[in-house]
Design a protein around this motif. Structure first.
Motif, mmCIF file in Angstrom:
data_model
loop_
_atom_site.group_PDB
_atom_site.id
_atom_site.type_symbol
_atom_site.label_atom_id
_atom_site.label_comp_id
_atom_site.label_asym_id
_atom_site.label_seq_id
_atom_site.Cartn_x
_atom_site.Cartn_y
_atom_site.Cartn_z
ATOM 1 N N VAL A 10 -77.900 23.779 -6.453
ATOM 2 C CA VAL A 10 -76.464 23.669 -6.210
ATOM 3 C C VAL A 10 -75.967 24.859 -5.387
ATOM 4 N N PRO A 11 -75.857 24.703 -4.069
ATOM 5 C CA PRO A 11 -75.283 25.796 -3.280
ATOM 6 C C PRO A 11 -73.764 25.746 -3.431
ATOM 7 N N PHE A 12 -73.141 26.884 -3.584
ATOM 8 C CA PHE A 12 -71.682 26.839 -3.683
ATOM 9 C C PHE A 12 -71.048 28.066 -3.037
ATOM 10 N N TYR A 13 -69.847 27.851 -2.545
ATOM 11 C CA TYR A 13 -69.074 28.908 -1.909
ATOM 12 C C TYR A 13 -67.627 28.745 -2.351
ATOM 13 N N ASN A 14 -67.162 29.663 -3.151
ATOM 14 C CA ASN A 14 -65.799 29.609 -3.679
ATOM 15 C C ASN A 14 -65.476 28.279 -4.360
ATOM 16 N N GLU A 15 -66.237 27.930 -5.336
ATOM 17 C CA GLU A 15 -66.002 26.681 -6.062
ATOM 18 C C GLU A 15 -65.692 26.938 -7.530
ATOM 19 N N ALA A 16 -65.099 28.073 -7.836
ATOM 20 C CA ALA A 16 -64.843 28.426 -9.241
ATOM 21 C C ALA A 16 -64.085 27.320 -9.973
ATOM 22 N N ASP A 47 -75.201 31.169 -5.132
ATOM 23 C CA ASP A 47 -73.890 31.678 -4.751
ATOM 24 C C ASP A 47 -73.945 32.188 -3.313
ATOM 25 N N ASP A 48 -73.303 31.434 -2.432
ATOM 26 C CA ASP A 48 -73.352 31.757 -1.013
ATOM 27 C C ASP A 48 -72.239 32.752 -0.667
ATOM 28 N N GLY A 49 -72.297 33.901 -1.294
ATOM 29 C CA GLY A 49 -71.317 34.952 -0.991
ATOM 30 C C GLY A 49 -69.890 34.624 -1.361
ATOM 31 N N ASP A 99 -74.038 18.891 -4.016
ATOM 32 C CA ASP A 99 -72.854 19.731 -3.764
ATOM 33 C C ASP A 99 -72.143 20.041 -5.078
ATOM 34 N N ALA A 100 -71.451 21.177 -5.084
ATOM 35 C CA ALA A 100 -70.771 21.592 -6.312
ATOM 36 C C ALA A 100 -69.371 21.002 -6.424
ATOM 37 N N ASP A 101 -68.882 20.368 -5.357
ATOM 38 C CA ASP A 101 -67.493 19.904 -5.391
ATOM 39 C C ASP A 101 -67.356 18.485 -5.934
ATOM 40 N N LEU A 102 -68.422 17.961 -6.506
ATOM 41 C CA LEU A 102 -68.436 16.643 -7.141
ATOM 42 C C LEU A 102 -68.267 15.494 -6.147
ATOM 43 N N GLN A 103 -68.475 15.787 -4.863
ATOM 44 C CA GLN A 103 -68.471 14.678 -3.905
ATOM 45 C C GLN A 103 -69.760 13.881 -4.030
ATOM 46 N N ASP A 104 -70.807 14.559 -4.449
ATOM 47 C CA ASP A 104 -72.052 13.866 -4.771
ATOM 48 C C ASP A 104 -72.050 13.667 -6.278
ATOM 49 N N HIS A 202 -71.008 5.366 -3.346
ATOM 50 C CA HIS A 202 -69.680 5.585 -2.769
ATOM 51 C C HIS A 202 -69.328 7.047 -2.925
ATOM 52 N N ARG A 203 -69.114 7.690 -1.783
ATOM 53 C CA ARG A 203 -68.818 9.110 -1.829
ATOM 54 C C ARG A 203 -67.396 9.324 -2.319
ATOM 55 N N GLU A 204 -67.268 10.190 -3.296
ATOM 56 C CA GLU A 204 -65.943 10.455 -3.853
ATOM 57 C C GLU A 204 -65.224 11.528 -3.050
ATOM 58 N N ALA A 205 -63.923 11.617 -3.297
ATOM 59 C CA ALA A 205 -63.162 12.692 -2.657
ATOM 60 C C ALA A 205 -63.503 13.984 -3.378
ATOM 61 N N ARG A 206 -63.290 15.083 -2.713
ATOM 62 C CA ARG A 206 -63.511 16.393 -3.285
ATOM 63 C C ARG A 206 -62.739 16.520 -4.584
ATOM 64 N N HIS A 207 -63.316 17.151 -5.607
ATOM 65 C CA HIS A 207 -62.634 17.288 -6.889
ATOM 66 C C HIS A 207 -61.430 18.217 -6.735
ATOM 67 N N ARG A 210 -60.611 22.715 -0.877
ATOM 68 C CA ARG A 210 -60.698 22.083 0.441
ATOM 69 C C ARG A 210 -62.100 22.187 1.008
ATOM 70 N N SER A 211 -62.419 21.235 1.861
ATOM 71 C CA SER A 211 -63.714 21.263 2.529
ATOM 72 C C SER A 211 -63.796 22.495 3.427
ATOM 73 N N LYS A 212 -65.003 23.041 3.533
ATOM 74 C CA LYS A 212 -65.177 24.200 4.403
ATOM 75 C C LYS A 212 -65.424 23.762 5.841
ATOM 76 N N TRP A 213 -65.419 22.478 6.055
ATOM 77 C CA TRP A 213 -65.708 21.984 7.394
ATOM 78 C C TRP A 213 -64.423 21.572 8.079
ATOM 79 N N ASN A 214 -64.022 22.277 9.120
ATOM 80 C CA ASN A 214 -62.930 21.796 9.948
ATOM 81 C C ASN A 214 -63.563 21.167 11.186
HETATM 82 N N1 UDP Z 1 -70.994 25.568 0.761
HETATM 83 C C1 UDP Z 1 -71.821 26.697 0.776
HETATM 84 N N2 UDP Z 1 -71.652 27.618 1.775
HETATM 85 C C2 UDP Z 1 -70.723 27.473 2.762
HETATM 86 C C3 UDP Z 1 -69.923 26.313 2.762
HETATM 87 C C4 UDP Z 1 -70.085 25.374 1.754
HETATM 88 O O1 UDP Z 1 -72.665 26.858 -0.084
HETATM 89 O O2 UDP Z 1 -70.633 28.349 3.618
HETATM 90 C C5 UDP Z 1 -71.148 24.564 -0.318
HETATM 91 C C6 UDP Z 1 -69.840 24.134 -0.967
HETATM 92 O O3 UDP Z 1 -69.448 25.008 -1.995
HETATM 93 C C7 UDP Z 1 -70.197 22.766 -1.492
HETATM 94 C C8 UDP Z 1 -71.144 22.240 -0.429
HETATM 95 O O4 UDP Z 1 -71.670 23.386 0.236
HETATM 96 O O5 UDP Z 1 -70.879 22.837 -2.736
HETATM 97 C C9 UDP Z 1 -70.467 21.304 0.541
HETATM 98 O O6 UDP Z 1 -69.388 21.988 1.183
HETATM 99 P P1 UDP Z 1 -68.051 21.237 1.595
HETATM 100 O O7 UDP Z 1 -67.535 20.438 0.450
HETATM 101 O O8 UDP Z 1 -67.150 22.272 2.148
HETATM 102 O O9 UDP Z 1 -68.561 20.304 2.757
HETATM 103 P P2 UDP Z 1 -68.289 18.717 2.930
HETATM 104 O O10 UDP Z 1 -68.442 18.080 1.593
HETATM 105 O O11 UDP Z 1 -66.909 18.616 3.451
HETATM 106 O O12 UDP Z 1 -69.332 18.289 3.901
#
Ligand code: UDP
Ligand code: MG
Length: 324
Positions: A10-16, A47-49, A99-104, A202-207, A210-214
Protein backbone atom coordinates in the motif's frame (compact mmCIF):
# COMPACT_ATOMS: atom_id res chain seq x y z
CA UNK A 1 4.44 -26.93 7.99
CA UNK A 2 5.18 -23.91 5.87
CA UNK A 3 2.56 -21.94 4.03
CA UNK A 4 2.70 -19.21 1.47
CA UNK A 5 2.64 -15.56 2.44
CA UNK A 6 0.73 -12.86 0.60
CA UNK A 7 2.00 -9.30 0.84
CA UNK A 8 -0.38 -6.44 0.36
CA UNK A 9 1.56 -3.36 -0.76
CA UNK A 10 0.00 0.00 0.00
CA UNK A 11 1.86 3.11 -1.18
CA UNK A 12 0.43 6.24 0.35
CA UNK A 13 1.05 9.97 0.37
CA UNK A 14 -0.89 12.11 2.81
CA UNK A 15 -3.74 9.68 3.30
CA UNK A 16 -4.14 9.98 7.08
CA UNK A 17 -7.89 10.44 6.66
CA UNK A 18 -8.29 7.33 4.57
CA UNK A 19 -5.91 4.91 6.26
CA UNK A 20 -8.06 3.90 9.28
CA UNK A 21 -11.02 3.04 7.04
CA UNK A 22 -8.72 1.36 4.56
CA UNK A 23 -6.99 -0.74 7.17
CA UNK A 24 -10.32 -1.71 8.65
CA UNK A 25 -11.77 -2.88 5.36
CA UNK A 26 -8.57 -4.66 4.36
CA UNK A 27 -8.38 -6.44 7.71
CA UNK A 28 -11.91 -7.64 7.33
CA UNK A 29 -11.18 -9.05 3.88
CA UNK A 30 -8.04 -10.79 5.16
CA UNK A 31 -10.02 -12.18 8.07
CA UNK A 32 -12.52 -13.80 5.73
CA UNK A 33 -9.71 -15.10 3.53
CA UNK A 34 -7.80 -16.78 6.34
CA UNK A 35 -10.87 -18.96 6.80
CA UNK A 36 -10.68 -20.09 3.18
CA UNK A 37 -6.96 -20.21 2.40
CA UNK A 38 -3.97 -21.27 4.51
CA UNK A 39 -2.01 -18.09 3.75
CA UNK A 40 -0.05 -15.86 6.09
CA UNK A 41 -0.41 -12.14 5.47
CA UNK A 42 1.87 -9.18 5.42
CA UNK A 43 0.65 -5.61 4.90
CA UNK A 44 3.41 -3.36 3.61
CA UNK A 45 2.60 0.31 4.08
CA UNK A 46 4.98 2.51 2.10
CA UNK A 47 4.98 6.10 3.30
CA UNK A 48 5.95 8.16 0.28
CA UNK A 49 7.17 11.16 2.25
CA UNK A 50 3.81 12.13 3.73
CA UNK A 51 3.69 15.22 5.88
CA UNK A 52 0.60 14.33 7.86
CA UNK A 53 0.43 12.09 10.92
CA UNK A 54 -0.35 8.86 9.08
CA UNK A 55 2.91 7.24 10.10
CA UNK A 56 2.28 7.81 13.81
CA UNK A 57 -1.08 6.17 13.48
CA UNK A 58 0.45 3.22 11.62
CA UNK A 59 3.20 2.83 14.18
CA UNK A 60 0.61 2.58 16.93
CA UNK A 61 -1.31 0.14 14.78
CA UNK A 62 1.80 -1.95 14.20
CA UNK A 63 2.07 -2.66 17.91
CA UNK A 64 -1.35 -4.33 17.80
CA UNK A 65 -1.19 -5.83 14.35
CA UNK A 66 1.85 -8.01 13.76
CA UNK A 67 1.22 -8.29 10.03
CA UNK A 68 2.14 -4.66 9.38
CA UNK A 69 5.46 -3.76 7.78
CA UNK A 70 6.29 -0.07 7.62
CA UNK A 71 8.57 1.44 5.01
CA UNK A 72 9.22 5.14 5.16
CA UNK A 73 10.87 6.80 2.17
CA UNK A 74 13.14 9.77 2.78
CA UNK A 75 10.89 12.13 0.80
CA UNK A 76 8.09 12.06 -1.74
CA UNK A 77 9.37 10.02 -4.67
CA UNK A 78 6.05 9.49 -6.45
CA UNK A 79 3.75 6.51 -6.49
CA UNK A 80 5.82 4.50 -8.98
CA UNK A 81 8.89 4.63 -6.74
CA UNK A 82 6.82 3.86 -3.64
CA UNK A 83 5.36 0.83 -5.38
CA UNK A 84 8.83 -0.32 -6.33
CA UNK A 85 10.03 0.07 -2.75
CA UNK A 86 7.14 -2.12 -1.60
CA UNK A 87 7.87 -4.66 -4.33
CA UNK A 88 11.56 -4.81 -3.37
CA UNK A 89 11.02 -5.13 0.36
CA UNK A 90 7.96 -7.35 0.65
CA UNK A 91 8.46 -10.95 1.64
CA UNK A 92 5.40 -12.58 0.16
CA UNK A 93 5.10 -15.44 -2.31
CA UNK A 94 2.64 -13.15 -4.01
CA UNK A 95 2.14 -9.42 -3.79
CA UNK A 96 -0.98 -7.34 -4.20
CA UNK A 97 -0.67 -3.64 -5.07
CA UNK A 98 -3.52 -1.50 -3.85
CA UNK A 99 -4.24 2.24 -3.40
CA UNK A 100 -4.88 3.60 0.07
CA UNK A 101 -7.73 5.88 -0.97
CA UNK A 102 -10.20 2.99 -1.32
CA UNK A 103 -10.60 3.51 -5.05
CA UNK A 104 -9.42 -0.06 -5.38
CA UNK A 105 -11.91 -1.98 -3.25
CA UNK A 106 -10.11 -4.41 -0.91
CA UNK A 107 -13.18 -6.64 -1.28
CA UNK A 108 -11.92 -7.56 -4.76
CA UNK A 109 -8.80 -9.23 -3.35
CA UNK A 110 -10.41 -12.70 -3.08
CA UNK A 111 -11.03 -12.60 -6.83
CA UNK A 112 -7.42 -11.63 -7.46
CA UNK A 113 -6.14 -14.49 -5.36
CA UNK A 114 -8.30 -17.24 -6.79
CA UNK A 115 -6.69 -17.63 -10.25
CA UNK A 116 -3.22 -17.49 -8.69
CA UNK A 117 -4.20 -19.95 -5.99
CA UNK A 118 -5.51 -22.34 -8.64
CA UNK A 119 -2.26 -21.90 -10.58
CA UNK A 120 -4.10 -20.49 -13.60
CA UNK A 121 -2.34 -17.13 -13.71
CA UNK A 122 0.88 -15.44 -12.60
CA UNK A 123 -0.48 -11.93 -12.72
CA UNK A 124 -4.09 -11.09 -11.98
CA UNK A 125 -4.98 -7.49 -12.70
CA UNK A 126 -8.15 -5.58 -12.01
CA UNK A 127 -9.71 -3.81 -14.97
CA UNK A 128 -12.12 -0.94 -14.37
CA UNK A 129 -15.54 -1.22 -15.94
CA UNK A 130 -16.45 2.25 -14.77
CA UNK A 131 -14.75 5.15 -13.11
CA UNK A 132 -16.80 6.98 -10.55
CA UNK A 133 -16.09 10.57 -9.59
CA UNK A 134 -14.07 11.38 -12.69
CA UNK A 135 -14.90 14.00 -15.28
CA UNK A 136 -15.76 13.07 -18.87
CA UNK A 137 -12.68 14.94 -20.03
CA UNK A 138 -10.49 12.61 -17.98
CA UNK A 139 -12.33 9.56 -19.31
CA UNK A 140 -12.07 10.71 -22.95
CA UNK A 141 -8.41 11.66 -22.67
CA UNK A 142 -7.65 8.34 -20.96
CA UNK A 143 -9.38 6.41 -23.76
CA UNK A 144 -7.48 8.39 -26.38
CA UNK A 145 -4.18 7.82 -24.63
CA UNK A 146 -4.63 4.04 -24.52
CA UNK A 147 -5.49 4.09 -28.22
CA UNK A 148 -2.39 6.07 -29.21
CA UNK A 149 -0.17 4.00 -26.93
CA UNK A 150 -1.60 0.77 -28.36
CA UNK A 151 -0.65 1.94 -31.86
CA UNK A 152 2.86 3.04 -30.97
CA UNK A 153 4.11 0.12 -28.90
CA UNK A 154 4.58 -3.56 -29.51
CA UNK A 155 3.42 -4.74 -26.11
CA UNK A 156 -0.28 -4.79 -25.34
CA UNK A 157 -1.11 -2.65 -22.38
CA UNK A 158 -4.62 -3.48 -21.20
CA UNK A 159 -6.77 -0.32 -21.12
CA UNK A 160 -8.44 0.92 -17.96
CA UNK A 161 -6.03 -1.00 -15.81
CA UNK A 162 -4.15 0.57 -12.95
CA UNK A 163 -1.66 -0.84 -10.51
CA UNK A 164 -4.30 -2.81 -8.61
CA UNK A 165 -3.17 -6.39 -9.16
CA UNK A 166 -1.67 -9.56 -7.77
CA UNK A 167 1.75 -10.74 -8.89
CA UNK A 168 3.36 -14.08 -8.15
CA UNK A 169 6.83 -14.10 -6.59
CA UNK A 170 8.37 -15.12 -9.89
CA UNK A 171 6.87 -12.24 -11.87
CA UNK A 172 7.59 -9.83 -9.02
CA UNK A 173 11.27 -10.78 -9.11
CA UNK A 174 11.30 -10.15 -12.84
CA UNK A 175 9.63 -6.77 -12.36
CA UNK A 176 12.16 -5.86 -9.70
CA UNK A 177 14.94 -6.37 -12.24
CA UNK A 178 13.65 -3.43 -14.26
CA UNK A 179 15.43 -0.53 -12.63
CA UNK A 180 14.66 2.20 -15.13
CA UNK A 181 14.09 5.60 -13.67
CA UNK A 182 11.22 6.63 -15.86
CA UNK A 183 8.79 4.10 -14.54
CA UNK A 184 5.63 3.75 -16.50
CA UNK A 185 4.27 0.94 -14.35
CA UNK A 186 1.38 -0.11 -16.58
CA UNK A 187 3.93 -0.65 -19.32
CA UNK A 188 6.39 -2.50 -17.10
CA UNK A 189 3.67 -4.83 -15.83
CA UNK A 190 2.70 -5.69 -19.38
CA UNK A 191 6.30 -6.01 -20.52
CA UNK A 192 6.95 -8.75 -17.96
CA UNK A 193 4.53 -11.06 -19.76
CA UNK A 194 3.66 -14.47 -18.20
CA UNK A 195 0.10 -15.69 -17.84
CA UNK A 196 -2.02 -12.67 -17.09
CA UNK A 197 -5.68 -12.72 -16.21
CA UNK A 198 -8.11 -9.87 -15.75
CA UNK A 199 -10.82 -9.36 -13.18
CA UNK A 200 -13.46 -6.71 -13.83
CA UNK A 201 -14.68 -4.22 -11.26
CA UNK A 202 -16.34 -0.86 -10.83
CA UNK A 203 -13.89 1.74 -9.68
CA UNK A 204 -15.20 3.73 -6.77
CA UNK A 205 -14.74 7.42 -6.14
CA UNK A 206 -11.98 8.45 -3.80
CA UNK A 207 -12.98 7.99 -0.15
CA UNK A 208 -11.59 11.26 1.22
CA UNK A 209 -9.13 13.86 0.01
CA UNK A 210 -8.13 14.72 -3.54
CA UNK A 211 -6.32 12.86 -6.27
CA UNK A 212 -2.66 13.76 -6.63
CA UNK A 213 -3.04 13.67 -10.37
CA UNK A 214 -3.96 16.90 -12.11
CA UNK A 215 -4.07 17.25 -15.88
CA UNK A 216 -0.48 18.40 -16.05
CA UNK A 217 0.67 15.30 -14.19
CA UNK A 218 -1.47 13.11 -16.46
CA UNK A 219 0.02 14.75 -19.55
CA UNK A 220 3.49 14.04 -18.22
CA UNK A 221 2.51 10.45 -17.47
CA UNK A 222 1.26 10.02 -21.04
CA UNK A 223 4.55 11.31 -22.42
CA UNK A 224 6.34 8.96 -20.05
CA UNK A 225 4.30 6.04 -21.32
CA UNK A 226 4.98 6.81 -24.95
CA UNK A 227 8.68 7.68 -24.68
CA UNK A 228 9.41 4.74 -22.37
CA UNK A 229 7.85 2.18 -24.64
CA UNK A 230 8.13 3.54 -28.15
CA UNK A 231 10.79 5.15 -30.31
CA UNK A 232 8.20 5.86 -32.99
CA UNK A 233 8.18 9.63 -32.34
CA UNK A 234 11.87 9.69 -33.25
CA UNK A 235 11.06 8.46 -36.74
CA UNK A 236 8.50 11.24 -37.06
CA UNK A 237 11.37 13.57 -37.98
CA UNK A 238 12.26 11.36 -40.92
CA UNK A 239 8.71 11.38 -42.24
CA UNK A 240 8.26 15.11 -41.74
CA UNK A 241 11.54 15.73 -43.54
CA UNK A 242 10.52 13.43 -46.36
CA UNK A 243 7.18 15.16 -46.81
CA UNK A 244 8.87 18.56 -46.78
CA UNK A 245 11.46 17.50 -49.37
CA UNK A 246 8.88 15.98 -51.69
CA UNK A 247 6.70 19.07 -51.32
CA UNK A 248 9.66 21.32 -52.06
CA UNK A 249 10.62 19.30 -55.16
CA UNK A 250 7.10 19.44 -56.55
CA UNK A 251 6.98 23.13 -55.86
CA UNK A 252 10.36 23.68 -57.54
CA UNK A 253 9.19 21.78 -60.61
CA UNK A 254 6.11 23.96 -60.70
CA UNK A 255 8.19 27.13 -60.56
CA UNK A 256 10.53 25.94 -63.34
CA UNK A 257 7.55 25.03 -65.50
CA UNK A 258 5.93 28.40 -64.89
CA UNK A 259 9.13 30.27 -65.67
CA UNK A 260 9.65 28.36 -68.94
CA UNK A 261 6.06 28.73 -70.11
CA UNK A 262 5.11 32.21 -68.96
CA UNK A 263 8.46 33.95 -68.45
CA UNK A 264 9.83 35.25 -65.18
CA UNK A 265 7.43 36.22 -62.53
CA UNK A 266 8.14 38.05 -59.30
CA UNK A 267 8.57 35.18 -56.81
CA UNK A 268 5.82 35.22 -54.24
CA UNK A 269 6.56 36.45 -50.80
CA UNK A 270 3.71 34.43 -49.20
CA UNK A 271 4.96 31.11 -50.54
CA UNK A 272 8.42 31.92 -49.24
CA UNK A 273 7.04 32.71 -45.82
CA UNK A 274 4.99 29.50 -45.73
CA UNK A 275 8.00 27.41 -46.68
CA UNK A 276 10.24 29.00 -44.06
CA UNK A 277 7.64 28.67 -41.32
CA UNK A 278 6.90 25.08 -42.22
CA UNK A 279 10.53 24.06 -42.24
CA UNK A 280 11.27 25.98 -39.06
CA UNK A 281 8.31 24.46 -37.27
CA UNK A 282 9.16 20.94 -38.39
CA UNK A 283 12.73 21.38 -37.19
CA UNK A 284 11.71 22.75 -33.80
CA UNK A 285 9.23 19.93 -33.34
CA UNK A 286 11.71 17.21 -34.14
CA UNK A 287 14.43 18.80 -32.02
CA UNK A 288 11.90 18.84 -29.20
CA UNK A 289 11.25 15.13 -29.65
CA UNK A 290 14.96 14.41 -29.67
CA UNK A 291 15.28 16.49 -26.51
CA UNK A 292 12.60 14.45 -24.75
CA UNK A 293 14.53 11.24 -25.39
CA UNK A 294 17.94 12.73 -24.61
CA UNK A 295 16.57 14.05 -21.31
CA UNK A 296 15.45 10.56 -20.44
CA UNK A 297 18.80 9.07 -21.39
CA UNK A 298 20.42 11.67 -19.14
CA UNK A 299 18.24 10.65 -16.22
CA UNK A 300 18.92 6.97 -16.76
CA UNK A 301 22.69 7.17 -17.07
CA UNK A 302 22.95 8.82 -13.67
CA UNK A 303 21.80 5.49 -12.24
CA UNK A 304 20.51 6.96 -9.03
CA UNK A 305 18.50 4.67 -6.80
CA UNK A 306 14.77 4.80 -7.44
CA UNK A 307 14.00 5.73 -3.85
CA UNK A 308 15.71 6.05 -0.48
CA UNK A 309 14.41 4.21 2.54
CA UNK A 310 14.55 6.18 5.78
CA UNK A 311 13.06 3.58 8.10
CA UNK A 312 11.97 0.00 7.60
CA UNK A 313 10.16 -1.86 10.35
CA UNK A 314 9.37 -5.41 9.40
CA UNK A 315 6.23 -7.18 10.44
CA UNK A 316 6.92 -9.14 13.60
CA UNK A 317 4.81 -12.05 12.51
CA UNK A 318 6.66 -15.13 11.28
CA UNK A 319 6.16 -15.23 7.56
CA UNK A 320 6.94 -18.75 6.53
CA UNK A 321 5.40 -20.74 9.33
CA UNK A 322 1.73 -21.48 9.64
CA UNK A 323 0.25 -20.01 12.77
CA UNK A 324 -0.72 -22.70 15.33
N1 UDP B 1 0.53 8.15 -3.92
C1 UDP B 1 1.86 7.98 -3.51
N2 UDP B 1 2.78 8.94 -3.85
C2 UDP B 1 2.45 10.04 -4.59
C3 UDP B 1 1.12 10.18 -5.03
C4 UDP B 1 0.19 9.22 -4.69
O1 UDP B 1 2.19 7.01 -2.86
O2 UDP B 1 3.34 10.85 -4.85
C5 UDP B 1 -0.48 7.14 -3.55
C6 UDP B 1 -1.77 7.72 -2.98
O3 UDP B 1 -1.68 7.96 -1.60
C7 UDP B 1 -2.76 6.62 -3.30
C8 UDP B 1 -2.26 6.10 -4.63
O4 UDP B 1 -0.88 6.46 -4.70
O5 UDP B 1 -2.72 5.58 -2.33
C9 UDP B 1 -3.04 6.66 -5.80
O6 UDP B 1 -2.94 8.08 -5.80
P1 UDP B 1 -4.14 9.00 -6.28
O7 UDP B 1 -5.41 8.58 -5.63
O8 UDP B 1 -3.70 10.40 -6.06
O9 UDP B 1 -4.16 8.69 -7.83
P2 UDP B 1 -5.45 8.31 -8.73
O10 UDP B 1 -6.28 7.34 -7.95
O11 UDP B 1 -6.16 9.58 -8.97
O12 UDP B 1 -4.86 7.71 -9.95
MG1 MG C 1 -7.02 7.52 -6.17
Amino acid sequence: MTTATISVIVPFYNEADNLPTFHDRLSRVIESLTKRYPYTWEIVYVDDGSNDNALDWLQRQQKKDRRITLVQLSRNFGKEAALSAGADLCQGDAAIFIDADLQDPPELIPQLIEPWHNKQADIVYARRLSRKGESWLKKVSAALFYKVLGRLTHITIPPNTGDFRLMSRETLDQLNKLREHHRFMKGLFAWVGYRQKEVLYHREARHLGRSKWNYRALWRLSLEGITSFSTMPLTLATYLGLIAVIGALIYAALIIYQTLMYGTDVPGYPSLMVTILFMGGAQMLTIGILGAYIGRIFNEVKQRPLYLVKTHQRATQKMTKKKP
